[in-house]
Design a protein around this motif. Sequence first.
Motif, PDB file in Angstrom:
ATOM      1  N   GLN A  30       1.039  -1.109  -0.064  1.00  0.00           N
ATOM      2  CA  GLN A  30      -0.059   0.042   0.106  1.00  0.00           C
ATOM      3  C   GLN A  30       1.032   1.275   0.018  1.00  0.00           C
ATOM      4  OE1 GLN A  30      -3.166  -0.766   0.085  1.00  0.00           O
ATOM      5  NE2 GLN A  30      -3.812   1.476  -0.305  1.00  0.00           N
ATOM      6  N   LEU A  31       0.485   2.209  -0.953  1.00  0.00           N
ATOM      7  CA  LEU A  31       1.410   3.390  -0.900  1.00  0.00           C
ATOM      8  C   LEU A  31       0.953   4.470  -0.072  1.00  0.00           C
ATOM      9  CD1 LEU A  31       2.025   3.343  -4.752  1.00  0.00           C
ATOM     10  CD2 LEU A  31       3.531   2.634  -3.026  1.00  0.00           C
ATOM     11  N   ARG A  32       1.682   5.378   0.591  1.00  0.00           N
ATOM     12  CA  ARG A  32       1.207   6.453   1.202  1.00  0.00           C
ATOM     13  C   ARG A  32       0.129   7.314   0.407  1.00  0.00           C
ATOM     14  NH1 ARG A  32       5.942   8.909   4.486  1.00  0.00           N
ATOM     15  NH2 ARG A  32       4.970  10.579   3.957  1.00  0.00           N
ATOM     16  N   PRO A  33      -0.871   8.079   1.442  1.00  0.00           N
ATOM     17  CA  PRO A  33      -1.798   8.606   0.611  1.00  0.00           C
ATOM     18  C   PRO A  33      -1.415   9.892   0.315  1.00  0.00           C
ATOM     19  CG  PRO A  33      -2.799   7.670   2.735  1.00  0.00           C
ATOM     20  CD  PRO A  33      -1.323   7.434   2.726  1.00  0.00           C
ATOM     21  N   ASP A  34      -0.196  10.715   0.763  1.00  0.00           N
ATOM     22  CA  ASP A  34       0.223  11.630   0.400  1.00  0.00           C
ATOM     23  C   ASP A  34       1.167  11.482  -0.816  1.00  0.00           C
ATOM     24  OD1 ASP A  34       1.902  10.420   1.901  1.00  0.00           O
ATOM     25  OD2 ASP A  34       2.968  12.272   2.712  1.00  0.00           O
ATOM     26  N   GLY A  35       1.451  10.333  -1.561  1.00  0.00           N
ATOM     27  CA  GLY A  35       2.155   9.943  -2.538  1.00  0.00           C
ATOM     28  C   GLY A  35       3.415   9.166  -2.315  1.00  0.00           C
ATOM     29  N   TRP A  36       4.036   8.671  -3.612  1.00  0.00           N
ATOM     30  CA  TRP A  36       5.021   7.858  -3.408  1.00  0.00           C
ATOM     31  C   TRP A  36       6.301   8.593  -3.862  1.00  0.00           C
ATOM     32  CZ3 TRP A  36       5.656   3.263  -7.611  1.00  0.00           C
ATOM     33  CH2 TRP A  36       6.731   2.453  -7.351  1.00  0.00           C
ATOM     34  N   ALA A  37       7.242   8.911  -2.791  1.00  0.00           N
ATOM     35  CA  ALA A  37       8.374   9.761  -2.890  1.00  0.00           C
ATOM     36  C   ALA A  37       9.372   8.949  -3.666  1.00  0.00           C
ATOM     37  CB  ALA A  37       8.944  10.090  -1.594  1.00  0.00           C
ATOM     38  N   TYR A  38      10.378   9.725  -4.452  1.00  0.00           N
ATOM     39  CA  TYR A  38      11.303   9.112  -5.379  1.00  0.00           C
ATOM     40  C   TYR A  38      12.368   8.192  -4.424  1.00  0.00           C
ATOM     41  CZ  TYR A  38      15.398   9.039  -8.466  1.00  0.00           C
ATOM     42  OH  TYR A  38      16.089   8.475  -9.301  1.00  0.00           O
ATOM     43  N   GLY A  39      12.566   8.473  -3.131  1.00  0.00           N
ATOM     44  CA  GLY A  39      13.321   7.468  -2.331  1.00  0.00           C
ATOM     45  C   GLY A  39      12.861   6.447  -1.698  1.00  0.00           C
ATOM     46  N   ASP A  40      11.597   6.210  -1.810  1.00  0.00           N
ATOM     47  CA  ASP A  40      10.983   4.874  -1.275  1.00  0.00           C
ATOM     48  C   ASP A  40      10.837   3.840  -2.052  1.00  0.00           C
ATOM     49  OD1 ASP A  40       9.943   6.912   0.958  1.00  0.00           O
ATOM     50  OD2 ASP A  40       8.129   7.092   0.436  1.00  0.00           O
ATOM     51  N   THR A  41      11.745   3.092  -1.674  1.00  0.00           N
ATOM     52  CA  THR A  41      11.684   1.750  -2.323  1.00  0.00           C
ATOM     53  C   THR A  41      11.025   0.779  -1.757  1.00  0.00           C
ATOM     54  OG1 THR A  41      14.067   2.311  -2.860  1.00  0.00           O
ATOM     55  CG2 THR A  41      13.442  -0.180  -3.188  1.00  0.00           C
ATOM     56  N   LEU A  42      10.184   0.039  -2.517  1.00  0.00           N
ATOM     57  CA  LEU A  42       9.144  -1.133  -2.192  1.00  0.00           C
ATOM     58  C   LEU A  42       9.898  -2.529  -2.172  1.00  0.00           C
ATOM     59  CD1 LEU A  42       6.001   0.026  -4.241  1.00  0.00           C
ATOM     60  CD2 LEU A  42       6.764   0.785  -2.285  1.00  0.00           C
ATOM     61  N   THR A  43       9.888  -3.107  -1.366  1.00  0.00           N
ATOM     62  CA  THR A  43      10.869  -4.559  -1.299  1.00  0.00           C
ATOM     63  C   THR A  43       9.798  -5.525  -0.909  1.00  0.00           C
ATOM     64  OG1 THR A  43      12.510  -3.416  -0.052  1.00  0.00           O
ATOM     65  CG2 THR A  43      12.484  -5.768   0.137  1.00  0.00           C
ATOM     66  N   PHE A  44       9.652  -6.687  -1.804  1.00  0.00           N
ATOM     67  CA  PHE A  44       8.992  -7.833  -1.905  1.00  0.00           C
ATOM     68  C   PHE A  44      10.069  -9.031  -1.734  1.00  0.00           C
ATOM     69  CE2 PHE A  44       6.895  -4.720  -4.447  1.00  0.00           C
ATOM     70  CZ  PHE A  44       5.476  -4.810  -3.867  1.00  0.00           C
ATOM     71  N   ASP A  45       9.851  -9.708  -0.507  1.00  0.00           N
ATOM     72  CA  ASP A  45      10.630 -10.856  -0.081  1.00  0.00           C
ATOM     73  C   ASP A  45       9.864 -12.111  -0.592  1.00  0.00           C
ATOM     74  OD1 ASP A  45      12.928  -9.705   1.106  1.00  0.00           O
ATOM     75  OD2 ASP A  45      11.709  -9.235   2.787  1.00  0.00           O
ATOM     76  N   VAL A  46      10.159 -12.585  -1.540  1.00  0.00           N
ATOM     77  CA  VAL A  46       9.354 -13.928  -2.082  1.00  0.00           C
ATOM     78  C   VAL A  46       9.565 -15.071  -1.290  1.00  0.00           C
ATOM     79  CG1 VAL A  46       9.276 -15.215  -4.303  1.00  0.00           C
ATOM     80  CG2 VAL A  46       9.595 -12.800  -4.424  1.00  0.00           C
ATOM     81  N   ARG A  47       8.451 -15.653  -0.960  1.00  0.00           N
ATOM     82  CA  ARG A  47       8.584 -17.040  -0.111  1.00  0.00           C
ATOM     83  C   ARG A  47       7.692 -17.738  -0.778  1.00  0.00           C
ATOM     84  NH1 ARG A  47      12.543 -15.107   1.022  1.00  0.00           N
ATOM     85  NH2 ARG A  47      12.969 -13.963   2.887  1.00  0.00           N
ATOM     86  N   LEU A  48       8.276 -19.267  -1.305  1.00  0.00           N
ATOM     87  CA  LEU A  48       7.566 -19.928  -2.135  1.00  0.00           C
ATOM     88  C   LEU A  48       7.345 -21.051  -1.403  1.00  0.00           C
ATOM     89  CD1 LEU A  48       9.411 -19.470  -5.498  1.00  0.00           C
ATOM     90  CD2 LEU A  48       7.068 -18.573  -4.845  1.00  0.00           C
ATOM     91  N   THR A  49       6.273 -22.056  -1.670  1.00  0.00           N
ATOM     92  CA  THR A  49       6.510 -23.380  -0.876  1.00  0.00           C
ATOM     93  C   THR A  49       7.520 -24.318  -1.655  1.00  0.00           C
ATOM     94  OG1 THR A  49       4.657 -24.078  -2.725  1.00  0.00           O
ATOM     95  CG2 THR A  49       3.904 -23.315  -0.460  1.00  0.00           C
ATOM     96  N   ASP A  50       7.736 -24.103  -2.731  1.00  0.00           N
ATOM     97  CA  ASP A  50       8.751 -25.035  -3.489  1.00  0.00           C
ATOM     98  C   ASP A  50      10.123 -24.205  -3.468  1.00  0.00           C
ATOM     99  OD1 ASP A  50       7.270 -27.014  -3.949  1.00  0.00           O
ATOM    100  OD2 ASP A  50       6.624 -26.200  -6.058  1.00  0.00           O
ATOM    101  N   SER A  51      11.236 -24.666  -3.488  1.00  0.00           N
ATOM    102  CA  SER A  51      12.483 -23.944  -3.376  1.00  0.00           C
ATOM    103  C   SER A  51      12.792 -23.103  -4.658  1.00  0.00           C
ATOM    104  CB  SER A  51      13.630 -24.850  -3.027  1.00  0.00           C
ATOM    105  OG  SER A  51      13.720 -25.757  -3.917  1.00  0.00           O
ATOM    106  N   VAL A  52      12.257 -23.786  -5.890  1.00  0.00           N
ATOM    107  CA  VAL A  52      12.219 -23.199  -7.155  1.00  0.00           C
ATOM    108  C   VAL A  52      11.326 -23.263  -7.925  1.00  0.00           C
ATOM    109  CG1 VAL A  52      13.970 -23.235  -9.136  1.00  0.00           C
ATOM    110  CG2 VAL A  52      14.869 -23.922  -7.207  1.00  0.00           C
ATOM    111  N   ALA A  53      10.947 -22.216  -8.666  1.00  0.00           N
ATOM    112  CA  ALA A  53       9.597 -22.303  -9.314  1.00  0.00           C
ATOM    113  C   ALA A  53       9.938 -21.426 -10.818  1.00  0.00           C
ATOM    114  CB  ALA A  53       8.599 -21.803  -8.674  1.00  0.00           C
ATOM    115  N   ARG A  54       9.410 -21.987 -11.740  1.00  0.00           N
ATOM    116  CA  ARG A  54       9.206 -21.333 -13.173  1.00  0.00           C
ATOM    117  C   ARG A  54       8.317 -20.860 -13.549  1.00  0.00           C
ATOM    118  NH1 ARG A  54      13.060 -20.576 -16.777  1.00  0.00           N
ATOM    119  NH2 ARG A  54      14.526 -22.288 -16.184  1.00  0.00           N
ATOM    120  N   GLY A  55       8.126 -19.459 -14.150  1.00  0.00           N
ATOM    121  CA  GLY A  55       6.858 -19.032 -14.241  1.00  0.00           C
ATOM    122  C   GLY A  55       7.095 -17.335 -15.045  1.00  0.00           C
ATOM    123  N   ASP A  56       6.058 -16.749 -14.764  1.00  0.00           N
ATOM    124  CA  ASP A  56       6.059 -15.259 -15.283  1.00  0.00           C
ATOM    125  C   ASP A  56       5.819 -14.312 -13.938  1.00  0.00           C
ATOM    126  OD1 ASP A  56       6.195 -16.485 -17.956  1.00  0.00           O
ATOM    127  OD2 ASP A  56       3.978 -16.393 -18.019  1.00  0.00           O
TER     128      ASP A  56
END
Length: 152
Positions: A30-56
């Motif tokens: 969720q982004l802040r209501p007052d905007g997305w600042a240039y320096g704000d980096t969004l981080t996604f730590d991917v957790r899968l049930t399998d150790s490796v997966a192929r896809g899009d």
Amino acid sequence: MRLRHLVIAALCVIATACIGHRYPYTAFTQLRPDGWAYGDTLTFDVRLTDSVARGDMLLDITHDNSYPYSNLWLEITHRADSATVARDTVAVTLCDPIGKWYGRGIEGLYQLETPLKEDILLTDSTTITIRHIMRLDTIRGLSRIGLTFRSL
């Protein structure tokens, strides 16, 4: 009548199980209501049930009518481990030349799902970061950014 409800419930459970296997990772920030600042980096730590997966990998952008531009420029960094880093610049077109928003929407809120990377190998320890690289410090009109991994 009871048998019919039981069959419908069983089909729903089976369909949900198939969806979870087909889309092993989905996350939104969720982004802040007052905007997305240039320096704000969004981080996604991917957790899968399998150790490796192929896809899009798909990028999901939710915005409203107040977003003043037709596109969004992003820098996306993909870290599979501490030694492997890939960085891409991505331009996402949000509307057509006459201003009609792409994606699905209702009451001025729109969500666009667009391919980010096709046929990639994703590991359980992958970190993906996203930051905007528009030509201004803070952009408004975006409400959330998400990633969805779809298995092949």
